[in-house]
Design an enzyme around this catalytic site. Structure first.
Site, mmCIF file in Angstrom:
data_model
loop_
_atom_site.group_PDB
_atom_site.id
_atom_site.type_symbol
_atom_site.label_atom_id
_atom_site.label_comp_id
_atom_site.label_asym_id
_atom_site.label_seq_id
_atom_site.Cartn_x
_atom_site.Cartn_y
_atom_site.Cartn_z
ATOM 1 N N LYS A 85 8.558 8.996 0.080
ATOM 2 C CA LYS A 85 8.784 9.954 -1.005
ATOM 3 C C LYS A 85 7.985 11.246 -0.812
ATOM 4 C CE LYS A 85 11.266 7.489 -4.165
ATOM 5 N NZ LYS A 85 10.918 6.062 -4.254
ATOM 6 N N GLU A 107 11.384 12.975 -12.677
ATOM 7 C CA GLU A 107 11.656 11.652 -13.235
ATOM 8 C C GLU A 107 10.952 10.628 -12.363
ATOM 9 O OE1 GLU A 107 13.459 12.964 -10.913
ATOM 10 O OE2 GLU A 107 13.945 11.289 -9.580
ATOM 11 N N SER A 374 10.469 1.804 4.333
ATOM 12 C CA SER A 374 10.338 2.989 3.475
ATOM 13 C C SER A 374 9.003 3.066 2.746
ATOM 14 C CB SER A 374 11.480 3.025 2.458
ATOM 15 O OG SER A 374 11.548 1.814 1.725
#
Ligand SMILES: *Cc1c(COP(=O)(O)O)cnc(C)c1O
Length: 394
Positions: A85, A107, A374
């Site tokens: 991210k 968000e 990830s």
């Protein structure tokens, strides 16, 4: 292909009041994306702050155990804040700063994107406000505390099911009411144009590095690259620089939850239909009336009722394959990778590991499979223990 479209998908299905904001964003992005100074600054942030390039690790024990293709892991779990991210967030917050914005909003579902955004905002001296479903603020109290520690304000969202999709809707509303000084840092390859393109470009560093690292280690392209898919940003990042290399199979692993034949699933390609939501045309999990269906997965990061529009196109054209993976299979893979390689993956990433466990033994030994990990799994340990009926409450 018309602007902001991926085949029939994508577009800008937003209220008039947001049009100026996305036009301003698109113009700024077009100006900076090929700007050498912007790209040099971003590369420094990636390398010095986030710890890139991430390792491409040969999983020798897993390869031997599965007895088929050679397995490599792309270690996004080793990035600062523990997942992919940060790639997107550093790019967008830097862009917002160049645009003269002083405040970012975002968000978050489980809190991973919120923590990454709060981190980048702290580092680049921006005001930061995070919108999170009230349900999620209670389930993920530790991440709420982390965001506050990093200087962000966290707003619990009580509308709808008080989860991720409602947090996205609320952040869009907030952006509409204050666009002059505020940038919305969207967390995946979704939403109205230009977000799916911007997020994909910032995450494409994953496949750029895989390509270079694989060339160095094996002198060729991999045969398969695979990743888990929620909105689809780590998967788009993993696929992007291989789309033109048609010998490379692209596989996205969706969260099937308790199974695609149950109502407790989040597998959009397997169970969804064409629709329009959150500013984009794509595939969504819907009820018989076309309302967005409540979705479920053990993995909070994959618990989204839609998929990014570029994935929807890659599915339509057959360029990428999408497969469902259940909670049970993901939990098994979570434990498997921990024991066999000493790497505790995020439960999201474990969905990709689970599908790799199925296909790697069927592939010849001279083939190469790359699985993107990830994120790291520390955040999931308590939930997995609970899933196994063990009480490790603190
Ligand atoms: C958020 C998250 C995901 C899902 O998001 P995508 O946009 O589909 O990549 C996957 N893995 C981890 C570790 C996450 O934090």
């Amino acid at each position: 292909m018309s602007k902001g479209r991926f085949g029939i998908h994508g577009g800008q299905y937003i209220p008039e009041t947001l049009m100026n904001a996305v036009i301003e964003l698109e113009e700024a992005y077009n100006k900076y994306k090929n700007d050498p100074e912007f790209n040099a600054e971003l590369e420094t942030l990636f390398n010095e702050y986030a710890g890139r390039p991430s390792r491409l690790y040969y999983a020798e024990r897993m390869t031997k155990d599965l007895g088929g293709a050679k397995v490599y892991l792309k270690r996004e779990d080793l990035n600062h804040t523990g997942s992919h991210k940060i790639n997107n967030v550093l790019g967008q917050v830097l862009l917002a700063k160049k645009m003269g914005k002083t405040r970012v909003i975002a968000e978050t579902g489980a809190g991973q994107h919120g923590v990454a955004t709060a981190t980048a905002a702290a580092m680049m001296d921006m005001e930061c406000e995070i919108f999170m479903g009230k349900e999620d603020t209670e389930r993920q109290a530790l991440n709420v505390y982390r965001m506050r520690l990093l200087g962000a304000k966290v707003h619990p969202v009580t509308s709808g099911t008080a989860t991720l999709k409602d947090a996205v809707s609320e952040t869009m509303r907030e952006w509409t009411s204050r666009i002059s000084d505020t940038h919305y840092v969207l967390g995946s390859v979704m939403g109205p144009h230009p977000f799916p393109t911007i997020v994909r470009d910032f995450q494409a560093v994953i496949s750029k590095e895989i390509k270079e690292q694989m060339q160095e280690k094996e002198g060729r392209l991999p045969d398969v690259v695979m990743a888990c898919v929620g909105g689809g940003s780590n998967a788009m990042g993993t696929f992007y620089n291989f789309i033109e290399d048609t010998s490379v199979r692209l596989i996205g692993c969706e969260a099937a939850g308790r199974g695609v034949n149950t109502a407790e699933t989040a597998a959009t390609i397997a169970t969804g239909r064409l629709g329009i939501f959150h500013g984009m045309k794509s595939y969504f999990c819907q009820d018989e009336y076309g309302q967005i269906a409540p979705v479920y997965s053990i993995s909070a990061g994959l618990d989204y009722p839609g998929i990014g529009p570029e994935h929807a196109m890659l599915y339509d054209t057959g360029r990428a394959e999408y497969v469902p993976v259940t909670d049970d299979e993901a939990v098994d893979a979570f434990e498997y990778l921990s024991r066999i390689e000493g790497i505790i993956p995020a439960i999201e990433s474990a969905h990709a590991v689970a599908h790799a466990k199925k296909i790697v033994p069927t592939l010849p030994k001279d083939q190469i499979v790359v699985i993107t990990i990830s994120g790291r799994g520390d955040k999931d340990v308590a939930a997995i223990a609970r899933y196994r009926g063990e009480d490790i409450s603190d």
